[in-house]
Design a protein around this motif. Sequence first.
Motif, mmCIF file in Angstrom:
data_model
loop_
_atom_site.group_PDB
_atom_site.id
_atom_site.type_symbol
_atom_site.label_atom_id
_atom_site.label_comp_id
_atom_site.label_asym_id
_atom_site.label_seq_id
_atom_site.Cartn_x
_atom_site.Cartn_y
_atom_site.Cartn_z
ATOM 1 N N UNK A 250 69.811 19.850 56.567
ATOM 2 C CA UNK A 250 69.438 20.116 54.899
ATOM 3 C C UNK A 250 69.059 19.602 54.368
ATOM 4 N N UNK A 251 68.111 20.485 53.718
ATOM 5 C CA UNK A 251 66.768 20.093 52.721
ATOM 6 C C UNK A 251 68.140 20.200 51.220
ATOM 7 N N UNK A 252 68.048 18.831 50.619
ATOM 8 C CA UNK A 252 69.189 18.566 49.847
ATOM 9 C C UNK A 252 67.517 18.803 48.367
ATOM 10 N N UNK A 253 66.173 19.432 48.866
ATOM 11 C CA UNK A 253 65.662 19.148 47.400
ATOM 12 C C UNK A 253 66.147 20.324 46.325
ATOM 13 N N UNK A 254 66.252 19.798 45.058
ATOM 14 C CA UNK A 254 66.602 20.601 43.838
ATOM 15 C C UNK A 254 66.089 21.815 43.763
ATOM 16 N N UNK A 255 64.475 22.124 43.982
ATOM 17 C CA UNK A 255 63.980 23.639 44.060
ATOM 18 C C UNK A 255 63.907 24.250 44.801
ATOM 19 N N UNK A 256 64.289 23.071 45.397
ATOM 20 C CA UNK A 256 65.537 23.984 47.103
ATOM 21 C C UNK A 256 66.011 25.152 47.032
ATOM 22 N N UNK A 257 66.882 24.347 46.553
ATOM 23 C CA UNK A 257 68.486 24.619 46.417
ATOM 24 C C UNK A 257 68.497 25.598 45.175
ATOM 25 N N UNK A 258 67.634 25.416 43.933
ATOM 26 C CA UNK A 258 68.567 25.708 43.005
ATOM 27 C C UNK A 258 67.925 27.563 43.329
ATOM 28 N N UNK A 259 66.444 27.920 43.925
ATOM 29 C CA UNK A 259 66.014 29.256 44.585
ATOM 30 C C UNK A 259 66.507 29.865 45.282
ATOM 31 N N UNK A 260 67.495 29.245 46.359
ATOM 32 C CA UNK A 260 68.650 30.000 47.382
ATOM 33 C C UNK A 260 70.070 30.384 47.090
ATOM 34 N N UNK A 261 69.895 29.558 45.054
ATOM 35 C CA UNK A 261 70.958 29.834 44.467
ATOM 36 C C UNK A 261 70.771 31.222 43.509
ATOM 37 N N UNK A 262 69.536 30.853 43.234
ATOM 38 C CA UNK A 262 69.495 31.868 42.013
ATOM 39 C C UNK A 262 69.178 33.342 43.070
ATOM 40 N N UNK A 263 68.348 33.451 44.921
ATOM 41 C CA UNK A 263 68.397 34.150 44.681
ATOM 42 C C UNK A 263 69.735 34.767 45.374
ATOM 43 N N UNK A 264 70.734 34.058 46.161
ATOM 44 C CA UNK A 264 72.130 34.463 46.229
ATOM 45 C C UNK A 264 73.056 35.393 45.443
ATOM 46 N N UNK A 265 72.698 34.821 43.760
ATOM 47 C CA UNK A 265 73.464 34.738 42.735
ATOM 48 C C UNK A 265 72.689 36.700 42.427
ATOM 49 N N UNK A 266 71.753 36.733 42.778
ATOM 50 C CA UNK A 266 71.083 38.294 42.446
ATOM 51 C C UNK A 266 71.823 39.318 43.532
ATOM 52 N N UNK A 267 72.270 38.685 45.359
ATOM 53 C CA UNK A 267 72.872 39.672 45.554
ATOM 54 C C UNK A 267 73.963 39.581 44.966
ATOM 55 N N UNK A 268 74.968 38.999 44.369
ATOM 56 C CA UNK A 268 76.234 39.317 44.040
ATOM 57 C C UNK A 268 76.711 40.517 42.149
ATOM 58 N N UNK A 269 75.010 39.858 42.686
ATOM 59 C CA UNK A 269 74.707 41.281 40.990
ATOM 60 C C UNK A 269 75.461 42.501 40.858
ATOM 61 N N UNK A 270 75.928 42.462 39.663
ATOM 62 C CA UNK A 270 76.496 43.919 39.584
ATOM 63 C C UNK A 270 78.045 43.785 39.632
ATOM 64 N N UNK A 271 78.572 42.823 39.736
ATOM 65 C CA UNK A 271 80.438 42.792 39.768
ATOM 66 C C UNK A 271 80.906 43.236 38.861
ATOM 67 N N UNK A 272 79.837 43.354 36.963
ATOM 68 C CA UNK A 272 81.204 44.093 36.106
ATOM 69 C C UNK A 272 80.202 45.692 35.503
ATOM 70 N N UNK A 273 80.003 46.272 36.717
ATOM 71 C CA UNK A 273 79.854 47.418 36.216
ATOM 72 C C UNK A 273 80.720 48.458 35.876
ATOM 73 N N UNK A 274 81.892 48.463 36.407
ATOM 74 C CA UNK A 274 83.077 49.520 35.588
ATOM 75 C C UNK A 274 83.094 48.718 33.931
ATOM 76 N N UNK A 275 83.056 47.678 33.539
ATOM 77 C CA UNK A 275 82.818 47.525 32.336
ATOM 78 C C UNK A 275 81.895 48.729 31.468
ATOM 79 N N UNK A 276 81.709 49.512 32.213
ATOM 80 C CA UNK A 276 80.324 50.087 31.374
ATOM 81 C C UNK A 276 81.363 51.565 31.106
ATOM 82 N N UNK A 277 82.028 51.737 32.172
ATOM 83 C CA UNK A 277 82.753 53.248 32.174
ATOM 84 C C UNK A 277 83.891 52.423 31.810
ATOM 85 N N UNK A 278 84.374 52.388 30.968
ATOM 86 C CA UNK A 278 86.124 52.370 31.350
ATOM 87 C C UNK A 278 86.782 53.317 30.795
#
Length: 542
Positions: A250-278
């Motif tokens: 495991x690489x516990x470097x904060x920069x590496x972890x932050x980059x990975x978390x940001x990438x994963x966060x973008x993969x979850x983007x759009x969870x609020x999509x229905x709010x635009x068409x209520x």
Amino acid sequence: MPKVPDELQPLLDHEPSFTNSAEPNQSTNNLQDGHVSPASNDRSIELDTLPETATFGRNLTWTSAYMLTISRIVGSGIFATPGNIYKSVGSVGLALTVWMVGAVIAACGLAVSMELGCMLPRSGGTKVYLEFMYRRPRFLASTLVAIQAVILGFTASNCIVFGEYMLVALDMEVTAFAQRTLAVGLLTAITIVHGCFLKTGIWVQNALAWVKIGLMAFMAILGVVALFLPQTSSCENAETLSLARLFEGSNWDLVALSTAIFKVSYSFAGYDNVNNVLNEVKDPVRTLKTMAPTALLTVAVFYLVLNIAYFIVVPLEEISNSGELIAALFFERIFGTSVGSTVLPILVAVSAAGNVMVVTFTLARVNQEVARQGFLPFAKYLSSSYPFNAPLGGLIVHYIPSLLVIVLPPQQDVYAFILDVEGYPAQFFAMAICIGTLWLRKSRSDLKRPFKAWRVAVWLRIALSSCLIVAPFVPPKDGGGDVGFWYATYAVVGGGLLVCGVIYWYLWTVLIPRLRGYRLEEEGDMLQDGTSVTKLVKVKNQ
């Protein structure tokens, strides 16, 4: 003060204060069946606390809203990013943990959007929330949201992805012209379907979402079956995948972890999509409270299971060097090179097309809401649902910048740069919404909140937005940037657009009216199709 009908009491603790409204009796007289009539010519911001039905009706059931959310979240990320994330963090256990952390972060953002969506059950999403929270300076929030929605509200990335992978699936040469032709064709076809055949478009995007769910389930099953297939690498990875060695390397470097978390966060983007068409969702508050967390949980489980399937099938060394081709390696390991090289492109193309459909569907509604408030030229026509009982005007506003982004950039790197510019200003809006949510809890305790986000979730979302705003200015290891630009250029350009928006707002709402002796006032109106709109009129100072 006239009494609010009983059927509205679940949304309000007290009678609404009709500030910034024409006449209170005019507002409440237009309340029917617990909703604001589409024929109402009152566009008071206070009425955002009450449901409003679109002129073309509530056509989105619980299932349709669920599919709209699933299809928006699941793009090409789960088929591309797991390899890069594993390489960054160095171990299977930490990679899986990062995906679970990403799901928790997405749940925090979803909780905020659910609180606001249930409290302000109107189409428009970010536009409605910012206008309700930040009424002063007047018109500033509306102007900035309009600029973000119209100038940066394009859906070009998945159109390009669709064109590229369709050419690969058809075993044709991937040229820029062919790729862009298919991308424009997809965008045009979707615009026509959503603009002329409303219910058909909903049916098609639901079908594509089911295909996505089916594909992810199929891949998950393949991962289990692969344990018993000798040609896969399950035996090679078995020792590494044991619980004792799960976090080895495991690489516990904060920069590496932050980059990975940001990438994963973008993969979850759009969870609020229905709010635009209520406005188009049946029983919007109840649907949002149950549908949204179910959709996010579905995606989170599939993401985790697919990552496990990748680790079962593909050797870890190949995963580390796979870049964005991990899904291709997965199919090739199971079906062989010939089948794998055809199945994956079709899978990604279908996923991209489904994403384009739902993004176009929702952003067109946001554009229509911007036009209804009088912030676009030809607002009367762009606000109307005439002639096909669909938001054709909003679709056209969305189509033009998307088309330009597809056909104008001279090279792929510039195109990627434009996409980064698109996403950066959204982080300022996300932070402003979270801060406004906390402020509203103190200043507007009279509002009913059928769902209330956890305070720690709101603060976590603020922290994430802050990191995403600052992150572009942290120098990368190679010191480079897109197409030879400085690494933070896209952030400067994206932030600069917001600054230009503030300058534009000051000129047309403050300085010019002051110099010419008038003020801008909102005047309610109603179109022939029953759409309530606002006209911005110049009133001479006395």
